[in-house]
Write a protein that holds these residues in place. Structure first.
Motif, PDB file in Angstrom:
ATOM      1  N   SER A   7       1.629   5.193   4.342  1.00  0.00           N
ATOM      2  CA  SER A   7       0.654   6.111   3.887  1.00  0.00           C
ATOM      3  C   SER A   7       1.044   7.579   4.431  1.00  0.00           C
ATOM      4  O   SER A   7       1.874   7.944   5.281  1.00  0.00           O
ATOM      5  CB  SER A   7      -0.449   5.791   4.761  1.00  0.00           C
ATOM      6  N   ARG A   8       0.098   8.614   3.699  1.00  0.00           N
ATOM      7  CA  ARG A   8       0.333   9.951   4.232  1.00  0.00           C
ATOM      8  C   ARG A   8      -0.073  10.100   5.406  1.00  0.00           C
ATOM      9  O   ARG A   8      -0.077  11.276   6.113  1.00  0.00           O
ATOM     10  CB  ARG A   8      -0.019  10.614   3.142  1.00  0.00           C
ATOM     11  N   LEU A   9      -1.113   9.287   5.717  1.00  0.00           N
ATOM     12  CA  LEU A   9      -1.438   9.191   7.475  1.00  0.00           C
ATOM     13  C   LEU A   9      -0.436   8.588   8.477  1.00  0.00           C
ATOM     14  O   LEU A   9       0.090   7.585   8.044  1.00  0.00           O
ATOM     15  CB  LEU A   9      -2.713   8.205   7.556  1.00  0.00           C
ATOM     16  N   ALA A  10      -0.013   9.332   9.295  1.00  0.00           N
ATOM     17  CA  ALA A  10       0.976   9.147  10.137  1.00  0.00           C
ATOM     18  C   ALA A  10       0.869   7.476  10.825  1.00  0.00           C
ATOM     19  O   ALA A  10      -0.207   7.314  11.441  1.00  0.00           O
ATOM     20  CB  ALA A  10       1.196  10.093  11.397  1.00  0.00           C
ATOM     21  N   GLY A  11       1.952   6.807  10.566  1.00  0.00           N
ATOM     22  CA  GLY A  11       1.991   5.363  11.111  1.00  0.00           C
ATOM     23  C   GLY A  11       0.939   4.433  10.337  1.00  0.00           C
ATOM     24  O   GLY A  11       1.040   3.108  10.577  1.00  0.00           O
ATOM     25  N   ALA A  12       0.096   4.655   9.378  1.00  0.00           N
ATOM     26  CA  ALA A  12      -0.573   3.841   8.619  1.00  0.00           C
ATOM     27  C   ALA A  12       0.222   3.180   7.372  1.00  0.00           C
ATOM     28  O   ALA A  12       1.442   3.760   7.026  1.00  0.00           O
ATOM     29  CB  ALA A  12      -1.923   4.683   8.102  1.00  0.00           C
ATOM     30  N   VAL A  13      -0.336   2.252   7.133  1.00  0.00           N
ATOM     31  CA  VAL A  13       0.228   1.482   5.971  1.00  0.00           C
ATOM     32  C   VAL A  13      -0.885   1.326   4.867  1.00  0.00           C
ATOM     33  O   VAL A  13      -1.624   0.879   5.082  1.00  0.00           O
ATOM     34  CB  VAL A  13       0.876  -0.029   6.101  1.00  0.00           C
ATOM     35  N   VAL A  14      -0.493   1.625   3.490  1.00  0.00           N
ATOM     36  CA  VAL A  14      -1.664   1.247   2.308  1.00  0.00           C
ATOM     37  C   VAL A  14      -1.125   0.010   1.755  1.00  0.00           C
ATOM     38  O   VAL A  14       0.260  -0.096   1.522  1.00  0.00           O
ATOM     39  CB  VAL A  14      -1.394   2.474   1.427  1.00  0.00           C
ATOM     40  N   GLY A  63      -6.329  -1.858   1.115  1.00  0.00           N
ATOM     41  CA  GLY A  63      -6.624  -1.395   2.642  1.00  0.00           C
ATOM     42  C   GLY A  63      -5.722  -0.436   3.101  1.00  0.00           C
ATOM     43  O   GLY A  63      -4.454  -0.355   2.305  1.00  0.00           O
ATOM     44  N   VAL A  64      -6.102   0.172   4.232  1.00  0.00           N
ATOM     45  CA  VAL A  64      -5.307   1.083   4.986  1.00  0.00           C
ATOM     46  C   VAL A  64      -5.275   0.442   6.307  1.00  0.00           C
ATOM     47  O   VAL A  64      -6.173   0.037   7.063  1.00  0.00           O
ATOM     48  CB  VAL A  64      -6.005   2.272   5.128  1.00  0.00           C
ATOM     49  N   ARG A  65      -4.103   0.063   6.728  1.00  0.00           N
ATOM     50  CA  ARG A  65      -3.809  -0.477   8.004  1.00  0.00           C
ATOM     51  C   ARG A  65      -3.417   0.491   8.819  1.00  0.00           C
ATOM     52  O   ARG A  65      -2.218   1.319   8.784  1.00  0.00           O
ATOM     53  CB  ARG A  65      -2.678  -1.563   7.947  1.00  0.00           C
ATOM     54  N   PHE A  66      -4.310   0.739  10.081  1.00  0.00           N
ATOM     55  CA  PHE A  66      -3.926   2.023  10.726  1.00  0.00           C
ATOM     56  C   PHE A  66      -2.847   1.682  12.030  1.00  0.00           C
ATOM     57  O   PHE A  66      -2.773   0.330  12.428  1.00  0.00           O
ATOM     58  CB  PHE A  66      -5.445   2.241  11.457  1.00  0.00           C
ATOM     59  N   TYR A  67      -2.325   2.501  12.415  1.00  0.00           N
ATOM     60  CA  TYR A  67      -1.440   2.139  13.497  1.00  0.00           C
ATOM     61  C   TYR A  67      -2.152   1.796  14.529  1.00  0.00           C
ATOM     62  O   TYR A  67      -3.354   2.186  15.154  1.00  0.00           O
ATOM     63  CB  TYR A  67      -0.604   3.652  13.966  1.00  0.00           C
ATOM     64  N   PRO A  68      -1.685   1.042  15.478  1.00  0.00           N
ATOM     65  CA  PRO A  68      -2.299   0.189  16.473  1.00  0.00           C
ATOM     66  C   PRO A  68      -3.031   1.208  17.510  1.00  0.00           C
ATOM     67  O   PRO A  68      -2.500   2.121  17.933  1.00  0.00           O
ATOM     68  CB  PRO A  68      -1.145  -0.557  17.273  1.00  0.00           C
ATOM     69  N   LEU A 115      -8.981   4.543  -0.381  1.00  0.00           N
ATOM     70  CA  LEU A 115      -9.251   4.591   0.716  1.00  0.00           C
ATOM     71  C   LEU A 115      -8.438   5.339   1.661  1.00  0.00           C
ATOM     72  O   LEU A 115      -8.623   5.674   2.699  1.00  0.00           O
ATOM     73  CB  LEU A 115      -8.800   2.831   1.188  1.00  0.00           C
ATOM     74  N   GLU A 116      -7.080   5.670   1.120  1.00  0.00           N
ATOM     75  CA  GLU A 116      -6.279   6.421   1.822  1.00  0.00           C
ATOM     76  C   GLU A 116      -6.863   7.798   1.871  1.00  0.00           C
ATOM     77  O   GLU A 116      -6.467   8.726   3.053  1.00  0.00           O
ATOM     78  CB  GLU A 116      -4.889   6.500   1.023  1.00  0.00           C
ATOM     79  N   GLU A 117      -7.418   8.382   0.868  1.00  0.00           N
ATOM     80  CA  GLU A 117      -8.216   9.744   0.848  1.00  0.00           C
ATOM     81  C   GLU A 117      -9.229   9.800   1.978  1.00  0.00           C
ATOM     82  O   GLU A 117      -9.359  10.675   2.672  1.00  0.00           O
ATOM     83  CB  GLU A 117      -8.722  10.186  -0.385  1.00  0.00           C
ATOM     84  N   VAL A 118     -10.008   8.626   2.057  1.00  0.00           N
ATOM     85  CA  VAL A 118     -11.034   8.470   3.138  1.00  0.00           C
ATOM     86  C   VAL A 118     -10.405   8.580   4.330  1.00  0.00           C
ATOM     87  O   VAL A 118     -10.893   9.215   5.398  1.00  0.00           O
ATOM     88  CB  VAL A 118     -11.765   7.225   2.874  1.00  0.00           C
ATOM     89  N   ALA A 119      -9.317   7.760   4.808  1.00  0.00           N
ATOM     90  CA  ALA A 119      -8.654   7.807   6.083  1.00  0.00           C
ATOM     91  C   ALA A 119      -8.120   9.240   6.296  1.00  0.00           C
ATOM     92  O   ALA A 119      -8.305   9.525   7.672  1.00  0.00           O
ATOM     93  CB  ALA A 119      -7.642   6.470   5.935  1.00  0.00           C
ATOM     94  N   LEU A 120      -7.641   9.996   5.402  1.00  0.00           N
ATOM     95  CA  LEU A 120      -7.048  11.385   5.819  1.00  0.00           C
ATOM     96  C   LEU A 120      -8.130  12.220   5.928  1.00  0.00           C
ATOM     97  O   LEU A 120      -8.042  12.982   7.033  1.00  0.00           O
ATOM     98  CB  LEU A 120      -6.209  11.685   4.498  1.00  0.00           C
ATOM     99  N   ARG A 121      -9.216  12.057   5.411  1.00  0.00           N
ATOM    100  CA  ARG A 121     -10.347  12.894   5.953  1.00  0.00           C
ATOM    101  C   ARG A 121     -11.009  12.643   7.136  1.00  0.00           C
ATOM    102  O   ARG A 121     -11.283  13.500   7.884  1.00  0.00           O
ATOM    103  CB  ARG A 121     -11.323  12.897   4.847  1.00  0.00           C
TER     104      ARG A 121
END
Length: 229
Positions: A7-14, A63-68, A115-121
């Motif tokens: 993901s563009r969100l550090a540590g996350a996976v789309v 899904g977006v899987r967030f870093y632990p 979902l990734e856009e939501v997580a980034l916001r």
């Protein structure tokens, strides 16, 4: 078919998972939490202590899987309240906000990108992740002893346990065990012999590895490896 990307969100996976003839396999514990889309609905997957099996007819998921340890700050809820649960996002956020987000995700080119856009916001509006949490995950994932890790982080045992419950949903011992499981599965799936996999992952022996896999996943190691082969 399961597919994932960074993901563009550090540590996350789309990721996306579409139905296939093989049926849905178990979702194994990994120390993470996910923001989920399923047939137009938005949900949150809490941290698992055991394998989760989706019930009913297989359907499409994204899904977006967030870093632990990072999701609770974005969701505004302690991880232990969602342990071993899948809950509608509307249980955690105002209903009007969730309806708006669902509309945006469903209108995106694909649900995973929405979902990734939501997580980034969410991340842009939240405080930066606590660097201590990443140091803790890194140390435990490397097989460092919990007591030594706590000392290195300047935390007492009770404080470490309390912060772990809030961020990961369980104590550091369970987190270390789950991370060890994931290390072992990655090695075994790469073709490393099981005895060597056990030693390199921090298990006492191959039998210890087999017991832990069965306890955490409900499935024998041989069956897990056959499914991923």
């Amino acid at each position: 078919m399961y597919e994932q990307r960074a993901s563009r969100l550090a540590g996350a996976v789309v990721w996306t998972n579409t139905p296939s003839g093989a049926g849905a396999g178990p979702v194994l514990p990994d120390g993470c939490m996910d923001l989920l889309w399923n047939e137009g609905r938005l949900l949150v997957a809490g941290p698992d202590t055991r394998a989760y099996v989706t019930q009913g007819t297989p359907t499409s998921w994204a899904g977006v899987r967030f870093y632990p340890g990072t999701a609770p700050a974005l969701l505004g809820v302690p991880a232990h309240e969602l342990r071993d649960r899948r809950v509608p996002l509307a249980d955690l956020r105002p209903a009007a906000e969730v309806r708006r987000l669902a509309t945006q995700v469903n209108a995106a080119d694909d649900p995973a990108s929405g979902l990734e856009e939501v997580a980034l916001r969410w991340a842009s509006a939240a405080e930066p992740p606590d660097p201590l949490l990443r140091r803790l995950v890194t140390a435990l994932d490397a097989g460092r002893p919990i007591a030594a890790t706590a000392d290195e982080l300047g935390l007492g045992a009770r404080q470490l346990h309390r912060r772990s419950l809030t961020s990961f949903g369980y104590g550091p011992k369970t987190l270390a065990r789950i991370l060890r499981l994931q290390r072992a599965l990655a090695l075994a799936r790469a073709g490393i012999p099981l005895a060597e996999t056990a030693a390199r992952s921090g298990f006492a022996d191959q039998a210890h590895l087999a017991r832990d896999v069965r306890e955490l996943t409900g499935t024998p190691l041989s069956r897990l490896l056959a499914r991923s082969g």
